[in-house]
Write an enzyme that holds these catalytic residues in place. Structure first.
Site, mmCIF file in Angstrom:
data_model
loop_
_atom_site.group_PDB
_atom_site.id
_atom_site.type_symbol
_atom_site.label_atom_id
_atom_site.label_comp_id
_atom_site.label_asym_id
_atom_site.label_seq_id
_atom_site.Cartn_x
_atom_site.Cartn_y
_atom_site.Cartn_z
ATOM 1 N N GLY A 16 2.664 14.179 15.254
ATOM 2 C CA GLY A 16 2.123 12.938 14.713
ATOM 3 C C GLY A 16 3.110 12.144 13.889
ATOM 4 N N GLY A 19 4.423 14.377 11.064
ATOM 5 C CA GLY A 19 4.869 15.645 11.623
ATOM 6 C C GLY A 19 6.167 15.559 12.400
ATOM 7 N N TYR A 151 -13.293 12.394 2.492
ATOM 8 C CA TYR A 151 -11.956 12.813 2.926
ATOM 9 C C TYR A 151 -11.163 13.390 1.759
ATOM 10 C CZ TYR A 151 -7.039 12.133 4.300
ATOM 11 O OH TYR A 151 -5.701 12.299 4.539
ATOM 12 N N LYS A 155 -9.785 17.420 1.121
ATOM 13 C CA LYS A 155 -8.380 17.747 0.916
ATOM 14 C C LYS A 155 -8.155 18.427 -0.446
ATOM 15 C CE LYS A 155 -5.959 16.119 4.473
ATOM 16 N NZ LYS A 155 -4.927 16.892 5.174
ATOM 17 N N ASN A 180 0.139 6.490 -0.358
ATOM 18 C CA ASN A 180 0.011 5.796 0.925
ATOM 19 C C ASN A 180 1.338 5.800 1.677
ATOM 20 O OD1 ASN A 180 -1.961 4.757 -1.068
ATOM 21 N ND2 ASN A 180 -2.704 3.551 0.653
ATOM 22 N N LEU A 181 1.299 6.246 2.930
ATOM 23 C CA LEU A 181 2.516 6.384 3.731
ATOM 24 C C LEU A 181 2.631 5.246 4.753
ATOM 25 C CD1 LEU A 181 2.257 10.218 4.424
ATOM 26 C CD2 LEU A 181 3.572 9.076 2.625
ATOM 27 N N TRP A 217 -8.865 -8.350 3.996
ATOM 28 C CA TRP A 217 -9.991 -7.757 3.283
ATOM 29 C C TRP A 217 -9.802 -7.849 1.767
ATOM 30 C CZ3 TRP A 217 -12.813 -2.796 5.195
ATOM 31 C CH2 TRP A 217 -13.328 -3.025 6.479
ATOM 32 N N ARG A 224 -1.265 -0.831 -4.823
ATOM 33 C CA ARG A 224 -0.975 0.418 -4.122
ATOM 34 C C ARG A 224 0.505 0.749 -4.288
ATOM 35 N NH1 ARG A 224 -5.575 0.583 -4.391
ATOM 36 N NH2 ARG A 224 -7.174 0.880 -2.775
#
Length: 325
Positions: A16, A19, A151, A155, A180-181, A217, A224
């Site tokens: 992914g 990953g 979620y 975790k 946040n990636l 939005w 962030r």
């Protein structure tokens, strides 16, 4: 410190977004391809106990060979919209995968071999109104932001499971919490993507169509912090090498940006010159996110290396090249 070059390593989610970069870093550390096992979703449903057990049996097809390190990256994730639409699935899938993989690591004897289990958590686990910058000591001091709480709680529970297994079974482990990636190979699906790929796609498509306006939005007031994928991959591998106890470790860039400023930056870098409108009927999500990353510097010797604008340039270039002419 573990020398990974001689270890056999399972990387869930290794194909992914994050990953593939973790696997790259492992190869750079000298780990041969034959010593890295990536269980594919088509063959293993890690939310099922039997499939998780089969990962440990199938990982290395050499008589008596077992895993020395497990890096658990596989997850069901998405942006605010996906979290609102799938709270039950996101909780179950992420909780079940961690439960199964950690318990099967115990049954497979990972602790007795001196192995390590690396759990990648999420910044969504922090309470909604955590003081900024987020410190690891505040992780349990309140309820997460409602749109992604299922979620985030799943975790966070995985980290607590590792702490319990360390105390009872001696299982060495690490628990890292990336902010946040973003980066190349991210998910750009408008139904499930996170904020940066969603905004990049929105701006690129609007520019190509010649649109005069895009609608985003919320109010744009939320802030962030964003971490480039190559940087987090290095931190995850360092955690496998250097950490034995699953104390939470924040992974972030150390600075925040408002969504309004982020949209303006992405619009400029993608060449979109139209108006930016805001839809306040949509949620902003957690008001602020910015991490205290001193623990990562202390335990991992790690700091983020990629400035936001440079990382965005690379990500936009990759996305546009993936679209073709």
């Amino acid at each position: 410190m573990i020398d990974l070059a001689s270890k056999r390593i399972i990387v869930t989610g290794g194909g992914g977004f994050v990953g593939r970069q973790v696997v790259r870093v492992l190869r750079e550390r000298g780990v041969p391809e034959s010593n890295i096992f990536v269980p594919r979703r088509a063959h293993y449903d890690l939310s099922k106990e039997a499939d998780a057990a089969r990962v440990y049996r199938d990982a290395f097809r050499v008589e008596g060979a077992r895993a020395d390190v497990v890096i658990h990256l596989a997850a069901e994730v998405g942006g605010i919209g996906a979290n609102r639409a799938n709270p039950g699935r996101f909780f179950f899938a992420n909780m079940a995968m961690a439960l199964n993989l950690i318990e099967q690591a115990r049954l497979d004897g990972l602790a007795e071999r001196g192995g390590v289990f690396v759990q990648v958590g999420t910044i969504c686990s922090y309470p909604k109104h955590t003081p900024v910058p987020f410190r690891e000591e505040d992780l349990w001091n309140g309820y997460p932001e409602e749109t992604n709480a299922p979620y985030g709680i799943a975790k966070k529970a995985a980290g607590e499971m590792l702490a319990a297994y360390r105390r009872q079974y001696g299982l060495r482990s690490a628990y890292v919490l990336p902010v946040n990636l973003y980066g190349p190979h991210d998910n750009f699906d408008p139904e499930s993507s996170h904020v940066i790929p969603a905004l990049i796609r929105k701006c690129v498509e609007a520019r190509r169509r010649g649109d005069e306006e895009i609608v985003c939005w919320g109010t744009g007031s939320a802030s962030r912090e964003f971490l480039y994928v190559d940087d987090v991959a290095e931190a995850i591998v360092l955690a496998a090498e250097r950490v034995e106890d699953p104390v939470p470790i924040n992974l972030g860039a150390g600075s925040e940006v408002t969504i309004r400023d982020l949209v303006g930056l992405i619009a400029r870098l993608t060449g979109f010159t139209g108006r930016i409108a805001w839809d306040p009927s949509k949620p902003d999500g957690q008001p602020r996110r910015c991490l205290d990353t001193r623990r990562a510097a202390e335990l991992l010797g790690w700091r983020a290396a990629t400035p936001l604008e440079e990382g965005l340039r690379r990500t936009i270039q990759w996305y546009e090249s993936s679209l073709g002419a």
